[in-house]
Design an enzyme around this catalytic site. Structure first.
Site, PDB file in Angstrom:
ATOM      1  N   ASN A   9       0.712  -1.037  -0.074  1.00  0.00           N
ATOM      2  CA  ASN A   9      -0.068  -0.060   0.141  1.00  0.00           C
ATOM      3  C   ASN A   9       0.958   1.323  -0.050  1.00  0.00           C
ATOM      4  O   ASN A   9       1.424   1.490   1.110  1.00  0.00           O
ATOM      5  CB  ASN A   9      -0.852  -0.085   1.254  1.00  0.00           C
ATOM      6  CG  ASN A   9      -1.716   1.240   1.581  1.00  0.00           C
ATOM      7  OD1 ASN A   9      -1.717   2.079   0.359  1.00  0.00           O
ATOM      8  ND2 ASN A   9      -2.397   1.343   2.635  1.00  0.00           N
ATOM      9  N   TRP A  10       1.099   1.886  -1.186  1.00  0.00           N
ATOM     10  CA  TRP A  10       1.992   3.051  -1.207  1.00  0.00           C
ATOM     11  C   TRP A  10       1.295   4.406  -0.772  1.00  0.00           C
ATOM     12  O   TRP A  10       2.226   5.334  -0.678  1.00  0.00           O
ATOM     13  CB  TRP A  10       2.187   3.196  -2.930  1.00  0.00           C
ATOM     14  CG  TRP A  10       3.273   2.091  -3.201  1.00  0.00           C
ATOM     15  CD1 TRP A  10       3.424   0.813  -2.744  1.00  0.00           C
ATOM     16  CD2 TRP A  10       3.751   1.906  -4.604  1.00  0.00           C
ATOM     17  NE1 TRP A  10       4.181   0.073  -3.669  1.00  0.00           N
ATOM     18  CE2 TRP A  10       4.481   0.870  -4.886  1.00  0.00           C
ATOM     19  CE3 TRP A  10       3.547   2.891  -5.827  1.00  0.00           C
ATOM     20  CZ2 TRP A  10       5.111   0.405  -6.015  1.00  0.00           C
ATOM     21  CZ3 TRP A  10       4.356   2.609  -6.953  1.00  0.00           C
ATOM     22  CH2 TRP A  10       5.022   1.342  -6.954  1.00  0.00           C
ATOM     23  N   LYS A  11       0.032   4.203  -0.410  1.00  0.00           N
ATOM     24  CA  LYS A  11      -0.375   5.368   0.131  1.00  0.00           C
ATOM     25  C   LYS A  11      -0.319   6.777  -0.733  1.00  0.00           C
ATOM     26  O   LYS A  11      -0.249   6.583  -2.099  1.00  0.00           O
ATOM     27  CB  LYS A  11      -0.098   5.600   1.535  1.00  0.00           C
ATOM     28  CG  LYS A  11      -0.123   4.572   2.514  1.00  0.00           C
ATOM     29  CD  LYS A  11       0.199   4.839   4.152  1.00  0.00           C
ATOM     30  CE  LYS A  11       0.070   3.485   4.679  1.00  0.00           C
ATOM     31  NZ  LYS A  11       0.080   3.634   6.004  1.00  0.00           N
ATOM     32  N   HIS A  98      -9.528   1.207   4.790  1.00  0.00           N
ATOM     33  CA  HIS A  98      -8.316   1.458   5.382  1.00  0.00           C
ATOM     34  C   HIS A  98      -8.451   2.437   6.627  1.00  0.00           C
ATOM     35  O   HIS A  98      -9.583   3.378   6.633  1.00  0.00           O
ATOM     36  CB  HIS A  98      -7.248   1.941   4.739  1.00  0.00           C
ATOM     37  CG  HIS A  98      -5.691   1.876   5.207  1.00  0.00           C
ATOM     38  ND1 HIS A  98      -5.214   2.850   5.803  1.00  0.00           N
ATOM     39  CD2 HIS A  98      -4.815   1.193   4.784  1.00  0.00           C
ATOM     40  CE1 HIS A  98      -3.988   2.607   6.460  1.00  0.00           C
ATOM     41  NE2 HIS A  98      -3.837   1.444   5.530  1.00  0.00           N
ATOM     42  N   GLU A 100      -7.058   4.781   7.726  1.00  0.00           N
ATOM     43  CA  GLU A 100      -6.617   6.173   7.474  1.00  0.00           C
ATOM     44  C   GLU A 100      -7.979   6.915   6.748  1.00  0.00           C
ATOM     45  O   GLU A 100      -8.303   7.953   6.926  1.00  0.00           O
ATOM     46  CB  GLU A 100      -5.701   6.195   6.760  1.00  0.00           C
ATOM     47  CG  GLU A 100      -4.074   6.194   7.354  1.00  0.00           C
ATOM     48  CD  GLU A 100      -2.928   5.584   6.605  1.00  0.00           C
ATOM     49  OE1 GLU A 100      -2.968   5.612   5.339  1.00  0.00           O
ATOM     50  OE2 GLU A 100      -2.015   5.115   7.269  1.00  0.00           O
ATOM     51  N   GLU A 170      -5.515  -5.105  10.667  1.00  0.00           N
ATOM     52  CA  GLU A 170      -4.554  -4.072  10.744  1.00  0.00           C
ATOM     53  C   GLU A 170      -4.876  -3.072  12.129  1.00  0.00           C
ATOM     54  O   GLU A 170      -5.738  -2.207  12.087  1.00  0.00           O
ATOM     55  CB  GLU A 170      -4.483  -2.901   9.602  1.00  0.00           C
ATOM     56  CG  GLU A 170      -4.034  -3.340   8.307  1.00  0.00           C
ATOM     57  CD  GLU A 170      -3.678  -2.588   7.536  1.00  0.00           C
ATOM     58  OE1 GLU A 170      -2.453  -2.679   7.020  1.00  0.00           O
ATOM     59  OE2 GLU A 170      -4.182  -1.458   7.106  1.00  0.00           O
ATOM     60  N   GLY A 176       2.251   2.228  10.619  1.00  0.00           N
ATOM     61  CA  GLY A 176       3.122   3.360  10.815  1.00  0.00           C
ATOM     62  C   GLY A 176       4.182   3.708  12.154  1.00  0.00           C
ATOM     63  O   GLY A 176       4.455   4.856  12.023  1.00  0.00           O
ATOM     64  N   SER A 216       3.283  -2.170  10.547  1.00  0.00           N
ATOM     65  CA  SER A 216       4.544  -2.419  10.681  1.00  0.00           C
ATOM     66  C   SER A 216       5.296  -3.629  10.260  1.00  0.00           C
ATOM     67  O   SER A 216       6.133  -4.102  11.021  1.00  0.00           O
ATOM     68  CB  SER A 216       4.855  -1.911  12.139  1.00  0.00           C
ATOM     69  OG  SER A 216       4.601  -0.688  12.538  1.00  0.00           O
ATOM     70  N   GLY A 237       2.823  -1.290   4.456  1.00  0.00           N
ATOM     71  CA  GLY A 237       2.840   0.117   4.005  1.00  0.00           C
ATOM     72  C   GLY A 237       4.240   0.736   3.947  1.00  0.00           C
ATOM     73  O   GLY A 237       4.803   0.303   2.767  1.00  0.00           O
ATOM     74  N   GLY A 238       4.900   1.448   4.942  1.00  0.00           N
ATOM     75  CA  GLY A 238       6.215   1.842   4.824  1.00  0.00           C
ATOM     76  C   GLY A 238       7.035   1.060   3.941  1.00  0.00           C
ATOM     77  O   GLY A 238       8.009   1.397   3.142  1.00  0.00           O
TER      78      GLY A 238
HETATM   79  C1  PEP Z   1      -0.739   0.121   6.028  1.00  0.00           C
HETATM   80  O1  PEP Z   1      -1.129   1.444   5.933  1.00  0.00           O
HETATM   81  O2  PEP Z   1      -1.723  -0.632   5.539  1.00  0.00           O
HETATM   82  C2  PEP Z   1       0.242  -0.442   6.956  1.00  0.00           C
HETATM   83  C3  PEP Z   1       0.414  -1.452   7.245  1.00  0.00           C
HETATM   84  O3  PEP Z   1       1.302   0.641   6.887  1.00  0.00           O
HETATM   85  P1  PEP Z   1       2.690   0.140   7.759  1.00  0.00           P
HETATM   86  O4  PEP Z   1       3.422  -1.061   7.218  1.00  0.00           O
HETATM   87  O5  PEP Z   1       3.802   1.491   7.381  1.00  0.00           O
HETATM   88  O6  PEP Z   1       2.461   0.295   9.232  1.00  0.00           O
END
Ligand code: PEP
Length: 253
Positions: A9-11, A98, A100, A170, A176, A216, A237-238
């Protein structure tokens, strides 16, 4: 056997040039991990980078996904992107719900459920996110919150529909933040989700639904997480923005 899935997920990162660089770097070292173990890899760039990614991934086994979709088919909905537009770019997956989007755009389970139905009607796969906040976790409300979300987002789905969804657990406190759920913590919730899905359908249906973990995920924790019986992959994500980290996570299967 359930499909294993690693989704990046590049956001709101990576414009067109960065998308080219990141995807080319992933592809250079990606040696068809998905030929083994029924592993499907997918990347979800921002809407404006989807077309670039589509061209680069055209003859590749890495699938393309979107980060959201409108419940409307077309018309006066400024800023929205329709499912037909995603189909034109051969998107196979769509992330919905999500945290967010729930938090910043006030998306409700009811709206997410409408998006899920729109995606299924169009034969794409929804990746439906659920998860509790830190406050809810500290108040021992995790299962209550997850139960409400699962019921809401899967409302009125048939067994046939349920077979086509992916759930992403999640925990919001792990997104994050660098703090991931331990393999045991995540497994407990994944098993709970599977039991909820069994109650909604049958054991055969719930046993076929991929439930992936996000929060994470990095190469240091991906192996232990994926060793758990009910963790069928990751929403990353990251770490999906760094080709070496993303590839290491893919290769932990
Ligand atoms: C996400 O945004 O779906 C996510 C899991 O982010 P991260 O891996 O950065 O915690």
């Amino acid at each position: 056997m359930r499909t294993k899935l690693v989704v990046g997920n590049w956001k709101m990162n990576c414009g067109i040039e960065e998308t080219k660089i990141l995807l080319e770097s992933i592809l250079k070292n990606y040696n068809g991990a998905n030929l083994n173990n029924l592993l499907q890899v997918c990347v979800c760039p921002s809407f404006t980078s989807l077309s670039t990614a589509f061209k680069i991934l055209e003859s590749n086994t890495i699938a393309l996904g979107a980060q959201d979709v409108s419940i409307n088919d077309n018309g006066a909905f400024t800023g929205e992107v329709s499912i037909a537009m995603l189909k034109e770019l051969d998107c196979q997956f769509v992330i919905v719900g999500h945290s967010e989007r729930r938090m910043y755009f006030k998306e409700s389970d009811e709206l997410i459920n409408k998006k899920v139905k729109k995606i299924l009607e169009n034969n794409l796969t929804p990746i439906i996110c659920v998860g509790e906040t830190l406050e809810q976790k500290e108040n021992n409300q995790t299962k209550e919150v997850i139960k409400k979300q699962i019921h809401g987002v899967t409302n009125n789905l048939s067994n046939e529909d349920l077979l086509k969804i992916v759930i992403a657990y999640e925990p919001v406190w792990a997104i994050g933040t660098g703090k991931n759920a331990t393999p045991d913590q995540a497994e407990e919730v994944h098993l709970f989700i599977r039991k909820l899905l069994t109650l909604k359908s049958t054991i055969n249906v719930s046993e076929s639904i991929s439930i992936i973990y996000g929060g994470s995920v990095k190469p240091e924790n991906s192996k232990q997480l994926v060793a758990m019986e009910n963790i069928d992959g990751f929403l990353v994500g990251g770490a999906s923005l760094k080709s070496n980290l993303f590839l290491e996570i893919i290769h932990s299967f």
